[in-house]
Design a protein around this motif. Structure first.
Motif, PDB file in Angstrom:
ATOM      1  N   TYR A  55      -5.844  -4.938  -0.437  1.00 57.30           N
ATOM      2  CA  TYR A  55      -5.113  -4.059  -1.354  1.00 57.30           C
ATOM      3  C   TYR A  55      -6.016  -3.570  -2.487  1.00 57.30           C
ATOM      4  CZ  TYR A  55      -1.669  -2.555  -4.833  1.00 57.30           C
ATOM      5  OH  TYR A  55      -0.959  -1.826  -5.756  1.00 57.30           O
TER       6      TYR A  55
ATOM      7  N   VAL B  27      -2.912  11.937  -0.632  1.00 59.34           N
ATOM      8  CA  VAL B  27      -3.317  10.754   0.135  1.00 59.34           C
ATOM      9  C   VAL B  27      -2.414  10.617   1.352  1.00 59.34           C
ATOM     10  CG1 VAL B  27      -3.830   8.295   0.023  1.00 59.34           C
ATOM     11  CG2 VAL B  27      -3.888   9.671  -2.053  1.00 59.34           C
ATOM     12  N   ARG B  28      -3.027  10.205   2.464  1.00 53.44           N
ATOM     13  CA  ARG B  28      -2.262   9.875   3.670  1.00 53.44           C
ATOM     14  C   ARG B  28      -2.750   8.531   4.197  1.00 53.44           C
ATOM     15  NH1 ARG B  28      -5.489  11.645   8.089  1.00 53.44           N
ATOM     16  NH2 ARG B  28      -7.193  13.022   7.413  1.00 53.44           N
ATOM     17  N   LEU B  29      -1.811   7.767   4.735  1.00 52.55           N
ATOM     18  CA  LEU B  29      -2.114   6.412   5.213  1.00 52.55           C
ATOM     19  C   LEU B  29      -1.892   6.346   6.710  1.00 52.55           C
ATOM     20  CD1 LEU B  29      -2.688   3.361   4.787  1.00 52.55           C
ATOM     21  CD2 LEU B  29      -0.225   3.087   4.354  1.00 52.55           C
ATOM     22  N   GLU B  30      -2.847   5.699   7.398  1.00 54.16           N
ATOM     23  CA  GLU B  30      -2.723   5.483   8.838  1.00 54.16           C
ATOM     24  C   GLU B  30      -3.061   4.023   9.126  1.00 54.16           C
ATOM     25  OE1 GLU B  30      -4.693   6.978  13.097  1.00 54.16           O
ATOM     26  OE2 GLU B  30      -5.227   7.965  11.201  1.00 54.16           O
ATOM     27  N   VAL B  31      -2.181   3.361   9.877  1.00 59.26           N
ATOM     28  CA  VAL B  31      -2.391   1.968  10.253  1.00 59.26           C
ATOM     29  C   VAL B  31      -2.569   1.906  11.762  1.00 59.26           C
ATOM     30  CG1 VAL B  31      -1.469  -0.378  10.223  1.00 59.26           C
ATOM     31  CG2 VAL B  31      -1.031   1.170   8.299  1.00 59.26           C
TER      32      VAL B  31
ATOM     33  N   LEU C 208       0.816  -1.216   0.000  1.00 62.80           N
ATOM     34  CA  LEU C 208       0.000   0.000   0.000  1.00 62.80           C
ATOM     35  C   LEU C 208       0.850   1.267   0.000  1.00 62.80           C
ATOM     36  CD1 LEU C 208      -2.975  -0.861   2.386  1.00 62.80           C
ATOM     37  CD2 LEU C 208      -2.990  -0.649  -0.097  1.00 62.80           C
ATOM     38  N   GLU C 209       1.997   1.222   0.662  1.00 61.49           N
ATOM     39  CA  GLU C 209       2.873   2.409   0.656  1.00 61.49           C
ATOM     40  C   GLU C 209       3.260   2.784  -0.767  1.00 61.49           C
ATOM     41  OE1 GLU C 209       3.735   4.491   2.812  1.00 61.49           O
ATOM     42  OE2 GLU C 209       3.378   3.585   4.785  1.00 61.49           O
TER      43      GLU C 209
ATOM     44  N   ILE D  47       0.161   4.229  -2.572  1.00 62.98           N
ATOM     45  CA  ILE D  47      -0.141   5.599  -2.154  1.00 62.98           C
ATOM     46  C   ILE D  47       0.907   6.563  -2.679  1.00 62.98           C
ATOM     47  CG2 ILE D  47      -0.245   7.077  -0.100  1.00 62.98           C
ATOM     48  CD1 ILE D  47      -1.740   4.796   1.278  1.00 62.98           C
TER      49      ILE D  47
ATOM     50  N   VAL E 264      -6.658   7.263   4.187  1.00 65.96           N
ATOM     51  CA  VAL E 264      -6.761   5.805   4.126  1.00 65.96           C
ATOM     52  C   VAL E 264      -6.384   5.267   5.498  1.00 65.96           C
ATOM     53  CG1 VAL E 264      -5.950   3.688   3.029  1.00 65.96           C
ATOM     54  CG2 VAL E 264      -6.178   5.784   1.678  1.00 65.96           C
TER      55      VAL E 264
ATOM     56  N   VAL F 208      -8.575  -0.826  -1.366  1.00 68.02           N
ATOM     57  CA  VAL F 208      -7.949   0.499  -1.260  1.00 68.02           C
ATOM     58  C   VAL F 208      -7.614   1.048  -2.642  1.00 68.02           C
ATOM     59  CG1 VAL F 208      -5.967   1.770  -0.370  1.00 68.02           C
ATOM     60  CG2 VAL F 208      -7.041   0.006   1.035  1.00 68.02           C
TER      61      VAL F 208
ATOM     62  N   VAL G  57     -11.645   4.600   3.640  1.00 72.60           N
ATOM     63  CA  VAL G  57     -11.046   5.540   2.687  1.00 72.60           C
ATOM     64  C   VAL G  57     -12.041   6.680   2.487  1.00 72.60           C
ATOM     65  CG1 VAL G  57     -10.073   5.868   0.393  1.00 72.60           C
ATOM     66  CG2 VAL G  57      -9.845   3.646   1.539  1.00 72.60           C
TER      67      VAL G  57
END
Length: 382
Positions: free
Chosen positions: A295, A275-279, A261-262, A265, A317, A298, A330
């Motif tokens: 995957y 886009v920003r991703l947070e886990v 995903l990194e 994105i 995300v 997203v 999302v």
């Protein structure tokens, strides 16, 4: 409406015409004028009532029968001049041929009635006055015009209904094709996952043979075979009913998962999408099929945000490993752009992937602006 109802109405109207005409002749009513034979007038009224009876099913034939009855009896000078028994049936026939006549038949029937009335005005005493002419011609013209208006309105309504049905059928066919296409794609991807698992099992089995004299390493290899085989069997059970395209040469590469995903994105940012991703939660290793499904969900959500929204300033995300399920959220803050409306295959694809693993999917516009995709995928116990 049941089929017998129009026939019953036609029979009742014909009966009213017949009974009122006979009463006009035999009572007699004041509307009966001129000299004539009672029996001959009765036969003429009966013929006109019969024409009224089948005016809906065969309008032009009914007008022809009514016209012959009018001209023949009056030419023989054997009937009275009647309102209920003669003019009323002609008005009903005028409406019927305009309403139910198809194509040129409506105009031919109208012309035939007009010819009958011109003949009557020129040959029957008492019909030549200005008042009589205005009265009966007004009735006939109004009846014919009303019938024409109803025929045109009904034709337009039928055409609109037909177009709506065709559009609905076409949309259903497109949706079915999209579902089949997406299921085929999922089946091909999961085929590669299972094929990879089988390869791992074969390698581990070969390794176990090489270390047959070392029990610990044999147990370790057998455990890997068991774990990999269990996962592969689970994926095969999910996909066993799906059809595959035999030409899968282009899809034999490694399939992506949450770990990719990194990169996804980063590509989206490079294309201009903020886009920003947070886990959140304890990240866990996912079964290969579930990993691929997360995957793809997203990926499709980001594709929708890029294609179908304008003025996007933020796309969030969130992946939340919340206990027994993986939650994917999302959200974007863009305005929906109707000009970029797609086929809906993306939403269908996400729905198919979530359903494959017994999860839940919610999509829709947010209050004010923005769009959200929320998916919940059950996780197997760790």
């Amino acid at each position: 409406m049941v089929r017998w109802w129009p026939r019953l109405v036609d029979a009742l109207v014909a009966a009213v015409v017949l009974l009122s005409g006979l009463a006009e002749i035999w009572v007699p009513f004041s509307s009966r004028t001129g000299d004539g034979h009672l029996v001959a007038s009765t036969l003429q009224v009966a013929a006109l009532a019969a024409a009224v009876w089948f005016r809906r099913k065969r309008p032009l034939t009914a007008v022809a029968v009514g016209s012959v009855a009018m001209v023949a009896f009056h030419a023989a000078d054997v009937v009275h001049l009647l309102f209920y028994g003669q003019l009323l049936p002609l008005v009903l026939l005028s409406f019927a041929v305009a309403r139910y006549g198809e194509g040129k038949r409506a105009y031919l029937g109208g012309g035939l009635i007009a010819a009958v009335m011109i003949y009557a005005d020129l040959t029957i005493p008492g019909l030549g006055g200005a008042g009589e002419l205005i009265f009966h011609w007004s009735l006939l013209v109004v009846a014919y015009s009303l019938g024409t208006w109803q025929r045109v309105t009904a034709a337009r309504a039928e055409a609109a209904q037909r177009r709506a049905i065709e559009a609905e059928v076409e949309a259903a066919e497109r949706a079915l094709a999209a579902v089949l296409e997406e299921r085929t794609r999922i089946a091909r991807e999961l085929h590669d996952v299972v094929a990879h698992a089988m390869s791992v099992m074969v390698v581990q089995a070969g390794a176990a043979e090489l270390v047959a004299d070392r029990p610990e390493e044999v147990r370790r290899a057998l455990g890997a075979i068991r774990s990999t085989g269990t996962e592969a069997m689970g994926e095969m059970r999910r996909v066993v009913t799906m059809l595959r395209d035999p030409d899968d040469a282009a899809l034999r590469g490694p399939q992506p998962g949450v770990a990719a995903l990194e990169s996804l994105i980063a590509d989206a940012r490079a294309a201009g999408l903020p886009v920003r991703l947070e886990v959140r939660g304890d990240v866990r290793d996912l079964p290969a099929g579930l990993d691929l499904a997360a995957y793809r969900i997203v990926q499709e959500a980001l594709t929708n945000a890029r294609r179908h929204a304008t003025s996007v300033t933020d796309v969030a995300v969130v992946l939340d490993f919340a206990g027994a399920e993986l939650r994917i959220d999302v959200r974007d803050d863009g305005h929906g752009d109707p000009s970029t409306g797609g086929s809906g295959h993306g939403l269908i694809g996400m729905h198919e992937r979530v359903s494959l693993y017994g999860g839940r999917l919610r999509t829709g516009a947010l209050p004010g602006r923005g769009y959200a995709v929320e998916a919940e995928l059950p996780l197997e116990p760790a």
